[in-house]
Scaffold this motif. Structure first.
Motif, PDB file in Angstrom:
ATOM      1  N   MET A   1       0.843  -1.173   0.000  1.00 45.00           N
ATOM      2  CA  MET A   1       0.000   0.000   0.000  1.00 45.00           C
ATOM      3  C   MET A   1       0.889   1.237   0.000  1.00 45.00           C
ATOM      4  O   MET A   1       1.770   1.379   0.826  1.00 45.00           O
ATOM      5  CB  MET A   1      -0.893  -0.025   1.242  1.00 45.00           C
ATOM      6  CG  MET A   1      -1.631   1.268   1.478  1.00 45.00           C
ATOM      7  SD  MET A   1      -2.796   1.214   2.849  1.00 45.00           S
ATOM      8  CE  MET A   1      -1.727   1.558   4.232  1.00 45.00           C
ATOM      9  N   SER A   2       0.640   2.143  -0.936  1.00 47.17           N
ATOM     10  CA  SER A   2       1.371   3.402  -0.942  1.00 47.17           C
ATOM     11  C   SER A   2       0.451   4.496  -0.405  1.00 47.17           C
ATOM     12  O   SER A   2      -0.727   4.543  -0.733  1.00 47.17           O
ATOM     13  CB  SER A   2       1.838   3.740  -2.357  1.00 47.17           C
ATOM     14  OG  SER A   2       0.738   3.935  -3.193  1.00 47.17           O
ATOM     15  N   ALA A   3       1.007   5.343   0.424  1.00 49.44           N
ATOM     16  CA  ALA A   3       0.219   6.384   1.071  1.00 49.44           C
ATOM     17  C   ALA A   3       0.034   7.582   0.135  1.00 49.44           C
ATOM     18  O   ALA A   3       0.866   7.857  -0.721  1.00 49.44           O
ATOM     19  CB  ALA A   3       0.893   6.821   2.358  1.00 49.44           C
ATOM     20  N   VAL A   4      -1.054   8.275   0.335  1.00 48.28           N
ATOM     21  CA  VAL A   4      -1.335   9.514  -0.376  1.00 48.28           C
ATOM     22  C   VAL A   4      -0.791  10.650   0.485  1.00 48.28           C
ATOM     23  O   VAL A   4      -1.088  10.721   1.679  1.00 48.28           O
ATOM     24  CB  VAL A   4      -2.859   9.669  -0.608  1.00 48.28           C
ATOM     25  CG1 VAL A   4      -3.174  10.989  -1.264  1.00 48.28           C
ATOM     26  CG2 VAL A   4      -3.397   8.513  -1.441  1.00 48.28           C
ATOM     27  N   SER A   5       0.004  11.518  -0.102  1.00 45.82           N
ATOM     28  CA  SER A   5       0.611  12.616   0.654  1.00 45.82           C
ATOM     29  C   SER A   5      -0.440  13.645   1.060  1.00 45.82           C
ATOM     30  O   SER A   5      -1.542  13.688   0.513  1.00 45.82           O
ATOM     31  CB  SER A   5       1.690  13.299  -0.184  1.00 45.82           C
ATOM     32  OG  SER A   5       1.089  14.052  -1.234  1.00 45.82           O
ATOM     33  N   GLN A   8      -1.526  15.602  -1.876  1.00 48.03           N
ATOM     34  CA  GLN A   8      -2.472  14.856  -2.715  1.00 48.03           C
ATOM     35  C   GLN A   8      -3.852  14.807  -2.063  1.00 48.03           C
ATOM     36  O   GLN A   8      -4.866  14.909  -2.752  1.00 48.03           O
ATOM     37  CB  GLN A   8      -1.960  13.437  -2.961  1.00 48.03           C
ATOM     38  CG  GLN A   8      -0.734  13.380  -3.841  1.00 48.03           C
ATOM     39  CD  GLN A   8      -0.105  11.989  -3.849  1.00 48.03           C
ATOM     40  OE1 GLN A   8       0.152  11.414  -2.785  1.00 48.03           O
ATOM     41  NE2 GLN A   8       0.137  11.452  -5.029  1.00 48.03           N
ATOM     42  N   GLU A  52      -6.969   5.406  -4.546  1.00 48.30           N
ATOM     43  CA  GLU A  52      -5.564   5.749  -4.777  1.00 48.30           C
ATOM     44  C   GLU A  52      -4.618   4.746  -4.135  1.00 48.30           C
ATOM     45  O   GLU A  52      -3.598   4.393  -4.716  1.00 48.30           O
ATOM     46  CB  GLU A  52      -5.255   7.153  -4.235  1.00 48.30           C
ATOM     47  CG  GLU A  52      -5.869   8.280  -5.020  1.00 48.30           C
ATOM     48  CD  GLU A  52      -5.237   8.461  -6.385  1.00 48.30           C
ATOM     49  OE1 GLU A  52      -4.003   8.306  -6.511  1.00 48.30           O
ATOM     50  OE2 GLU A  52      -5.989   8.743  -7.343  1.00 48.30           O
ATOM     51  N   ILE A  53      -4.942   4.301  -2.921  1.00 44.93           N
ATOM     52  CA  ILE A  53      -4.033   3.404  -2.201  1.00 44.93           C
ATOM     53  C   ILE A  53      -4.385   1.935  -2.420  1.00 44.93           C
ATOM     54  O   ILE A  53      -3.673   1.052  -1.973  1.00 44.93           O
ATOM     55  CB  ILE A  53      -3.980   3.717  -0.688  1.00 44.93           C
ATOM     56  CG1 ILE A  53      -5.335   3.483  -0.017  1.00 44.93           C
ATOM     57  CG2 ILE A  53      -3.474   5.124  -0.454  1.00 44.93           C
ATOM     58  CD1 ILE A  53      -5.315   3.620   1.496  1.00 44.93           C
ATOM     59  N   ASP A  55      -6.687   0.131  -1.093  1.00 41.23           N
ATOM     60  CA  ASP A  55      -6.908  -0.526   0.190  1.00 41.23           C
ATOM     61  C   ASP A  55      -8.021   0.212   0.915  1.00 41.23           C
ATOM     62  O   ASP A  55      -8.333   1.352   0.582  1.00 41.23           O
ATOM     63  CB  ASP A  55      -5.624  -0.503   1.029  1.00 41.23           C
ATOM     64  CG  ASP A  55      -5.628  -1.515   2.177  1.00 41.23           C
ATOM     65  OD1 ASP A  55      -6.570  -2.330   2.255  1.00 41.23           O
ATOM     66  OD2 ASP A  55      -4.682  -1.482   2.985  1.00 41.23           O
ATOM     67  N   THR A  78      -4.298  11.261   6.829  1.00 36.66           N
ATOM     68  CA  THR A  78      -2.874  10.937   6.846  1.00 36.66           C
ATOM     69  C   THR A  78      -2.591   9.876   7.896  1.00 36.66           C
ATOM     70  O   THR A  78      -1.887   8.896   7.635  1.00 36.66           O
ATOM     71  CB  THR A  78      -2.027  12.199   7.111  1.00 36.66           C
ATOM     72  OG1 THR A  78      -2.286  13.143   6.070  1.00 36.66           O
ATOM     73  CG2 THR A  78      -0.562  11.867   7.165  1.00 36.66           C
ATOM     74  N   GLN A  81      -4.069   6.205   7.150  1.00 35.04           N
ATOM     75  CA  GLN A  81      -3.414   5.466   6.072  1.00 35.04           C
ATOM     76  C   GLN A  81      -2.291   4.602   6.614  1.00 35.04           C
ATOM     77  O   GLN A  81      -1.962   3.572   6.035  1.00 35.04           O
ATOM     78  CB  GLN A  81      -2.815   6.428   5.040  1.00 35.04           C
ATOM     79  CG  GLN A  81      -3.824   7.079   4.156  1.00 35.04           C
ATOM     80  CD  GLN A  81      -3.122   7.939   3.143  1.00 35.04           C
ATOM     81  OE1 GLN A  81      -2.629   7.433   2.135  1.00 35.04           O
ATOM     82  NE2 GLN A  81      -3.067   9.234   3.397  1.00 35.04           N
TER      83      GLN A  81
END
Length: 83
Positions: A1-5, A8, A52-53, A55, A78, A81
């Motif tokens: 899973m990549s986090a959304v900044s 973003q 986006e993630i 998940d 934030t 996530q």
């Protein structure tokens, strides 16, 4: 899973508001009630973040009751996530 900044998240939040003809202020201290950001908008934003993630986000109702400002929304999304 990549986090959304955070940046973003802010952009996604702006997109949700723009579909209603509203504008996201630059100030993180702006009250959600003043900009017309409702619980339904939060749900839409959360779904966009999940897309986006790729998940599911896990949050509780108590945490949602604590959000009053743009910054609160960004902080909460934030934080959750990373769970």
């Amino acid at each position: 899973m990549s986090a959304v900044s955070r940046e973003q998240l802010r952009a996604l939040m702006g997109e949700v508001l723009s579909t209603q003809g509203k504008t996201l202020p630059d100030d993180d201290a702006a009250l959600l009630s003043d900009i017309g950001f409702r619980s339904l908008d939060f749900s839409e934003l959360a779904l966009r973040v999940e897309d986006e993630i790729d998940d599911e986000l896990n949050f509780d109702a108590a945490g949602l009751r604590q959000i009053n400002t743009v910054g609160d929304v960004l902080d909460l999304l934030t934080e959750i996530q990373g769970q």
